[in-house]
Design an enzyme around this catalytic site. Sequence first.
Site, PDB file in Angstrom:
ATOM      1  N   GLU A 106       7.015  -8.573   1.768  1.00 52.36           N
ATOM      2  CA  GLU A 106       7.729  -9.648   1.070  1.00 52.36           C
ATOM      3  C   GLU A 106       7.050 -10.985   1.373  1.00 52.36           C
ATOM      4  OE1 GLU A 106      11.901  -9.734   2.056  1.00 52.36           O
ATOM      5  OE2 GLU A 106      12.341 -11.274   0.548  1.00 52.36           O
ATOM      6  N   ASN A 142      17.308  -6.861  -6.475  1.00 54.21           N
ATOM      7  CA  ASN A 142      17.382  -6.526  -5.055  1.00 54.21           C
ATOM      8  C   ASN A 142      18.705  -7.020  -4.484  1.00 54.21           C
ATOM      9  OD1 ASN A 142      16.134  -5.965  -2.255  1.00 54.21           O
ATOM     10  ND2 ASN A 142      16.773  -8.089  -2.087  1.00 54.21           N
ATOM     11  N   GLU A 143      19.402  -6.152  -3.797  1.00 53.22           N
ATOM     12  CA  GLU A 143      20.660  -6.527  -3.141  1.00 53.22           C
ATOM     13  C   GLU A 143      21.481  -7.449  -4.051  1.00 53.22           C
ATOM     14  OE1 GLU A 143      19.963  -7.749   0.950  1.00 53.22           O
ATOM     15  OE2 GLU A 143      19.270  -5.738   1.460  1.00 53.22           O
ATOM     16  N   TYR A 150      19.602  -1.318   7.858  1.00 52.26           N
ATOM     17  CA  TYR A 150      18.879  -1.842   9.015  1.00 52.26           C
ATOM     18  C   TYR A 150      19.581  -1.422  10.294  1.00 52.26           C
ATOM     19  CZ  TYR A 150      15.881  -4.706   6.076  1.00 52.26           C
ATOM     20  OH  TYR A 150      14.940  -5.118   5.164  1.00 52.26           O
ATOM     21  N   GLU A 158      14.482  -0.310   2.011  1.00 53.32           N
ATOM     22  CA  GLU A 158      14.439  -1.198   3.181  1.00 53.32           C
ATOM     23  C   GLU A 158      15.114  -0.462   4.324  1.00 53.32           C
ATOM     24  OE1 GLU A 158      15.597  -5.323   2.734  1.00 53.32           O
ATOM     25  OE2 GLU A 158      14.800  -5.369   0.684  1.00 53.32           O
ATOM     26  N   GLN A 197       9.053  -4.666   7.748  1.00 52.81           N
ATOM     27  CA  GLN A 197       8.096  -4.901   6.692  1.00 52.81           C
ATOM     28  C   GLN A 197       6.697  -4.745   7.266  1.00 52.81           C
ATOM     29  OE1 GLN A 197       8.703  -8.529   4.524  1.00 52.81           O
ATOM     30  NE2 GLN A 197      10.886  -8.125   4.186  1.00 52.81           N
TER      31      GLN A 197
HETATM   32  O1  AHR Z   1      13.735  -7.526   4.812  1.00 54.65           O
HETATM   33  C1  AHR Z   1      14.392  -8.745   4.937  1.00 54.65           C
HETATM   34  C2  AHR Z   1      15.507  -8.908   3.944  1.00 54.65           C
HETATM   35  O2  AHR Z   1      16.541  -8.002   4.226  1.00 54.65           O
HETATM   36  C3  AHR Z   1      15.189  -8.641   2.505  1.00 54.65           C
HETATM   37  O3  AHR Z   1      14.613  -9.721   1.868  1.00 54.65           O
HETATM   38  C4  AHR Z   1      16.533  -8.362   1.916  1.00 54.65           C
HETATM   39  O4  AHR Z   1      16.465  -7.506   0.803  1.00 54.65           O
HETATM   40  C5  AHR Z   1      17.304  -7.763   3.078  1.00 54.65           C
HETATM   41  O5  AHR Z   1      18.546  -8.335   3.210  1.00 54.65           O
END
Ligand code: AHR
Length: 480
Positions: free
Chosen positions: A25, A170-171, A237, A293, A342
Amino acid sequence: MDRITIGRMENAPVIDRNIYGHFAEHLGHCIYEGIFVGKDSRIPNVNGIRSDVVEAMKRINLPILRWPGGCFADEYHWRDGIGQQRRRMVNTNWGGIVEDNTFGTHEFMELCRQVGCTPYVNVNVGSGTVREMAEWVEYMNSDGDSTTVRERWDNGRKEPFNVRFWGIGNENWGGGGNMRPEYYSDVYRQFQTFCRTYGDNVPYRIACGSDGEDLEWTEVMMRTAAKFMDGLSLHYYTVTKTWEDKGSATEFDDELYLQTLKKALRIDELITNHGAIMDRFDPERRIGMIVDEWGCWHNVEPGTNPGFLYQQNTMRDAMVAALSLNIFNRHSERVRMANIAQAVNVLQSIALTDGDKMLLTPTYHVFDLYQGHMDAELLQCMVECKSLKNGIGQLSVSASRKAEAITLTIANFTDETTVRIDGVNAKRVSGRILKGSPRAYNTFDEPNFVCPDSFGEVKLFDDYVEAKLPANSIVALSFN
Ligand code: AHR
């Protein structure tokens, strides 16, 4: 003794190589410095892209790369990143710094060319228009003599790029527009209509999925838009403590170490739960679950820009990568792609850079060890493991078969243990190992403090195999 029994499955799925995918990103020093340094840099590069990072990516056969975001995607206007005059913008999501758009469509495609990977482009739904997206697809993929395609010619590219993978937003439940699933599903249906086929390149359209916890989102998307999508994303995450104080990347005790693993293991349950909803609407499993992600999100390193998400990477992160990839493999009947967040200098990276120096993280080495699983037939793995710590079993395992070779990957979270492995019927075995304290990591002074070694503690008997796994180790065995 712990025991692993391997066997073939009926209708076994193939582990899609894209499960070993990555994500870059416009965030902190991921693209700029981490990947792109410009043609005039003293750092060795080809067309501005740093050669050390490209070589590292090639060595793990990095299959697919998602770009330009993340949150950034929903503020990105692709025309700002082509041609001679690039528009400057403020990257409001990540540190409020100026994004000068030096790295745009052509640079991304050049990166993919050098790495030899498939591009996965995420379009702007949150602040973009259908027309903007449609023209990006046309710019990339059409070979008609249109004004948009002529722009591509003028920018030095005659042949279409033929990009297949397109993420539509995205999201969008959060930073991508705070939409409700009912609203987004209609917006999605509209956008994907204009994500056109050019020539024989039929786009693989990926709808924005849930944050992991939100099952309702998946339910609504599948009910109202399943027939319009090829993939539905899922983000998850691993945050050890809380979002407000996630905990240090390098300083943690054994209890927090196990807590991280426990949180990471939850992705198994999330995939099962979202998968069960998908199964109701798509029993043939045509639609891929795209975990685009995932990874550990720790506090940033002290003294670094909080908006840049720069974190170190220890053996604990490697364990999370190992167990997550084992889980994705085991769910490969539904999971068709995953992209760790990332690639460089941001969150759970495979490489960190400092000027002209680059180091490979323990997480990188896991991707290296697991390469045998790409495009292999999934095998069934039964694990009988005596030791439970903090409610979790000690071993995470997956196995696959390609031609006559079997790959077995085992993450041993805690103490040394000996495992008996049944069901491989092999004449030869070789192995590689990554091991170290959960707190061990690589620095620019000691870049190889954690790195793989060959593994010899494995014996072939007539009808079984025995392997002695050191504490905190990740082992990849290859049987022939
Ligand atoms: O990876 C960091 C961020 O986490 C991304 O931009 C977003 O999609 C997520 O919330």
